[in-house]
Design a protein around this motif. Sequence first.
Motif, PDB file in Angstrom:
ATOM      1  N   GLY A   1       1.305 -32.128   0.313  1.00 40.48           N
ATOM      2  CA  GLY A   1       1.265 -30.662   0.252  1.00 40.48           C
ATOM      3  C   GLY A   1       2.587 -30.046   0.686  1.00 40.48           C
ATOM      4  O   GLY A   1       3.511 -30.744   1.123  1.00 40.48           O
ATOM      5  N   GLY A   2       2.654 -28.725   0.601  1.00 40.87           N
ATOM      6  CA  GLY A   2       3.893 -27.993   0.868  1.00 40.87           C
ATOM      7  C   GLY A   2       4.484 -28.228   2.246  1.00 40.87           C
ATOM      8  O   GLY A   2       5.708 -28.311   2.403  1.00 40.87           O
ATOM      9  N   THR A   3       3.612 -28.377   3.263  1.00 41.45           N
ATOM     10  CA  THR A   3       4.171 -28.572   4.604  1.00 41.45           C
ATOM     11  C   THR A   3       4.715 -29.988   4.769  1.00 41.45           C
ATOM     12  O   THR A   3       5.495 -30.248   5.682  1.00 41.45           O
ATOM     13  CB  THR A   3       3.106 -28.320   5.697  1.00 41.45           C
ATOM     14  OG1 THR A   3       1.887 -28.905   5.257  1.00 41.45           O
ATOM     15  CG2 THR A   3       2.907 -26.853   5.947  1.00 41.45           C
TER      16      THR A   3
ATOM     17  N   TRP B   1      -2.261 -36.000   1.650  1.00 45.29           N
ATOM     18  CA  TRP B   1      -1.426 -35.993   2.865  1.00 45.29           C
ATOM     19  C   TRP B   1      -1.070 -34.548   3.208  1.00 45.29           C
ATOM     20  O   TRP B   1      -0.492 -33.829   2.393  1.00 45.29           O
ATOM     21  CB  TRP B   1      -0.155 -36.804   2.631  1.00 45.29           C
ATOM     22  CG  TRP B   1      -0.442 -38.279   2.540  1.00 45.29           C
ATOM     23  CD1 TRP B   1      -0.876 -38.957   1.447  1.00 45.29           C
ATOM     24  CD2 TRP B   1      -0.349 -39.229   3.598  1.00 45.29           C
ATOM     25  NE1 TRP B   1      -1.062 -40.287   1.752  1.00 45.29           N
ATOM     26  CE2 TRP B   1      -0.731 -40.485   3.065  1.00 45.29           C
ATOM     27  CE3 TRP B   1       0.038 -39.167   4.954  1.00 45.29           C
ATOM     28  CZ2 TRP B   1      -0.750 -41.657   3.834  1.00 45.29           C
ATOM     29  CZ3 TRP B   1       0.027 -40.332   5.711  1.00 45.29           C
ATOM     30  CH2 TRP B   1      -0.366 -41.552   5.157  1.00 45.29           C
TER      31      TRP B   1
ATOM     32  N   GLY C   1      -7.059 -34.466   9.455  1.00 41.01           N
ATOM     33  CA  GLY C   1      -8.178 -34.732   8.556  1.00 41.01           C
ATOM     34  C   GLY C   1      -8.993 -33.471   8.429  1.00 41.01           C
ATOM     35  O   GLY C   1      -8.497 -32.372   8.731  1.00 41.01           O
ATOM     36  N   LEU C   2     -10.222 -33.614   8.021  1.00 38.78           N
ATOM     37  CA  LEU C   2     -11.087 -32.455   7.996  1.00 38.78           C
ATOM     38  C   LEU C   2     -11.663 -32.290   9.397  1.00 38.78           C
ATOM     39  O   LEU C   2     -12.211 -33.242   9.954  1.00 38.78           O
ATOM     40  CB  LEU C   2     -12.191 -32.647   6.947  1.00 38.78           C
ATOM     41  CG  LEU C   2     -12.839 -31.320   6.606  1.00 38.78           C
ATOM     42  CD1 LEU C   2     -13.160 -31.249   5.129  1.00 38.78           C
ATOM     43  CD2 LEU C   2     -14.053 -31.058   7.434  1.00 38.78           C
ATOM     44  N   LEU C   3     -11.494 -31.116   9.964  1.00 36.64           N
ATOM     45  CA  LEU C   3     -11.872 -30.903  11.359  1.00 36.64           C
ATOM     46  C   LEU C   3     -13.138 -30.048  11.455  1.00 36.64           C
ATOM     47  O   LEU C   3     -13.587 -29.466  10.460  1.00 36.64           O
ATOM     48  CB  LEU C   3     -10.727 -30.236  12.123  1.00 36.64           C
ATOM     49  CG  LEU C   3      -9.327 -30.861  11.972  1.00 36.64           C
ATOM     50  CD1 LEU C   3      -8.338 -30.168  12.908  1.00 36.64           C
ATOM     51  CD2 LEU C   3      -9.326 -32.350  12.249  1.00 36.64           C
TER      52      LEU C   3
ATOM     53  N   PRO D   1      -8.145 -25.568  12.601  1.00 39.00           N
ATOM     54  CA  PRO D   1      -7.391 -25.648  13.867  1.00 39.00           C
ATOM     55  C   PRO D   1      -6.463 -24.447  14.069  1.00 39.00           C
ATOM     56  O   PRO D   1      -6.007 -24.215  15.180  1.00 39.00           O
ATOM     57  CB  PRO D   1      -6.593 -26.946  13.723  1.00 39.00           C
ATOM     58  CG  PRO D   1      -6.527 -27.201  12.247  1.00 39.00           C
ATOM     59  CD  PRO D   1      -7.772 -26.620  11.652  1.00 39.00           C
ATOM     60  N   ALA D   2      -6.237 -23.672  13.011  1.00 41.20           N
ATOM     61  CA  ALA D   2      -5.389 -22.487  13.177  1.00 41.20           C
ATOM     62  C   ALA D   2      -6.107 -21.441  14.024  1.00 41.20           C
ATOM     63  O   ALA D   2      -5.459 -20.580  14.625  1.00 41.20           O
ATOM     64  CB  ALA D   2      -5.025 -21.907  11.810  1.00 41.20           C
TER      65      ALA D   2
ATOM     66  N   GLY E   1     -14.316 -22.311   2.350  1.00 38.54           N
ATOM     67  CA  GLY E   1     -13.084 -21.906   3.027  1.00 38.54           C
ATOM     68  C   GLY E   1     -12.297 -22.973   3.762  1.00 38.54           C
ATOM     69  O   GLY E   1     -11.218 -22.659   4.258  1.00 38.54           O
TER      70      GLY E   1
ATOM     71  N   SER F   1     -19.225 -29.098  10.528  1.00 39.98           N
ATOM     72  CA  SER F   1     -18.035 -28.253  10.526  1.00 39.98           C
ATOM     73  C   SER F   1     -18.411 -26.799  10.255  1.00 39.98           C
ATOM     74  O   SER F   1     -19.476 -26.510   9.717  1.00 39.98           O
ATOM     75  CB  SER F   1     -17.061 -28.755   9.462  1.00 39.98           C
ATOM     76  OG  SER F   1     -15.828 -28.089   9.548  1.00 39.98           O
TER      77      SER F   1
ATOM     78  N   LYS G   1      -1.292 -29.555  15.272  1.00 40.57           N
ATOM     79  CA  LYS G   1      -0.371 -28.656  14.591  1.00 40.57           C
ATOM     80  C   LYS G   1       0.305 -27.682  15.531  1.00 40.57           C
ATOM     81  O   LYS G   1      -0.318 -27.148  16.401  1.00 40.57           O
ATOM     82  CB  LYS G   1      -1.200 -27.875  13.573  1.00 40.57           C
ATOM     83  CG  LYS G   1      -0.411 -27.213  12.524  1.00 40.57           C
ATOM     84  CD  LYS G   1      -1.387 -26.541  11.611  1.00 40.57           C
ATOM     85  CE  LYS G   1      -0.677 -25.491  10.809  1.00 40.57           C
ATOM     86  NZ  LYS G   1      -1.550 -24.719   9.972  1.00 40.57           N
TER      87      LYS G   1
END
Length: 467
Positions: free
Chosen positions: A7-9, A228, A233-235, A239-240, A263, A310, A467
């Motif tokens: 991905g972009g990051t 990646w 992973g999926l949390l 986490p933001a 979402g 989740s 992060k």
Amino acid sequence: MIVMKFGGTSTQDAPAIANVVEIVKNHLHQKPIVVVSAIAQATNMLEKIGKSSAEKNDREAREVLTQLFSRHYTIIDQLIRHITRNRNLRSILDTAREEIETIIKGITILHELTPRTLDTLYSYGEILSSRIVSVALLDHGIQSEWVDTKDFMITDENFGRAMPMIEVVEEKLRAHVLPLVEKGVVPVTQGFIGITNSGRRTTMGRESSDYSAAIIGAGLDVDDIQIWTDVDGLLTADPAIVDDAKKVKMLSFQEAYELSYFGAKVLHPNTMLPAIEKSIPIHIFNSRRPHSPGTLVTASFESHAAVVKSIAYKRNIALINILPRRRVGQYILWEHIHNVLTKHGIITLMSVTAEYGFTFALEEKQITPAFFQDLNEVGILSSNEKMGIISILGSNILQTPGTIDRIFKALSDFSINMISFGASRSSINIALDDGDIVEAVRQVHTEFFDSVFTDDVFEVLDKSNKK
Ligand code: ADP
Ligand code: ASP
Ligand code: MG
């Protein structure tokens, strides 16, 4: 064979791309096909360039264009040591910049940015990042070849949310991509973008590079589709907004689909569709912690005892209510509403029907004056904007006595605007005021995950690695 999507990051700057090279190197024995997104924020910047040009704000368009290209030039200069390769990449960038300048002129003259032109603009983000990654691999001694999605990702003409023509795509993947892998070359291609039969660039919806990776993976029957990204992973929550989110070690395709649909941005919901069809596992890995085991999404997964896994959320939602103008049969009202939804391609996130009316939730950005006008003809329309949806998901959670009580206890300070419950055994969706969403997610997370320790479903993450 595996697909590795970055991905972009994971490609935001030269050190990030050097890290991608290292990760790919460590997976060479699995015969990877690499799929990349545009570098972080590039897609948003391209959109800004298009919109500013349409508003005749030429100065702003050019400023953003300069910033975007200077980031790419910096990456090349810091990353690509080989002089000829560096020079070739610079000239690819120069040409792309000239092409974008011509597009800007066209948009400015017409004073309009069509979905078709926007897709062409967007495509430069993925084309440039994939060019750079491919050359970076070569520069580090890895045999690699850049593959343009125009050679295989054939889609319909629905610009902005094109659908791939799967059978044609699979045939072309076998003709253009498979032979490279068989020769020991690492193909590097683009996520997100496709091409129509008449040669127009399309995109498959924002954030859809994960979906591209799954289409390629299913088309070539790979052993693993690896996403990646910048989290482990999926949390248990984004986490933001939730500091102590835990990692979910394993999920079913269905659970991952629902979570991303409601979402959890870490996966595009469509990603699961090709994977389900061919039963190919999906792994989510952290490119900043490549040895962390990530999350596994799979079909061959024995559902755990009922457990909330989740919490997802969506913001900028509108709730629309329609009442018939005069007494009409409920089924007639439904038919008319559904006709309007289909005509405008509206995706509803929740809906409830009462004897005399119908309410549904959709993303505010889907609302257009023409859609409202058509709905107004069906019945008496009222709309409530600035809403959000919180979704609590897990396996069979609704069968566990007490789960619903705990959810409502955690939400007792908020006013609830709509609930959808029962359509799936594994989720409950609740519409709240948009301003309450973040706090509501935190409250529900505390209720269900405060006392969770590492076990066979969850892993508590080391905060210093987050992060
Ligand atoms: P990429 O650029 O790699 O595609 P995205 O930004 O699309 O990355 O997706 C990763 C982000 O998804 C994370 O940084 C995180 O903020 C967000 N996210 C939202 N919900 C979740 C969740 N339940 N688990 C993990 N990440 C999540
Ligand atoms: N670059 C595209 C976007 O930002 C696609 C993706 O990241 O998946 O939407
Ligand atoms: Mg993404």
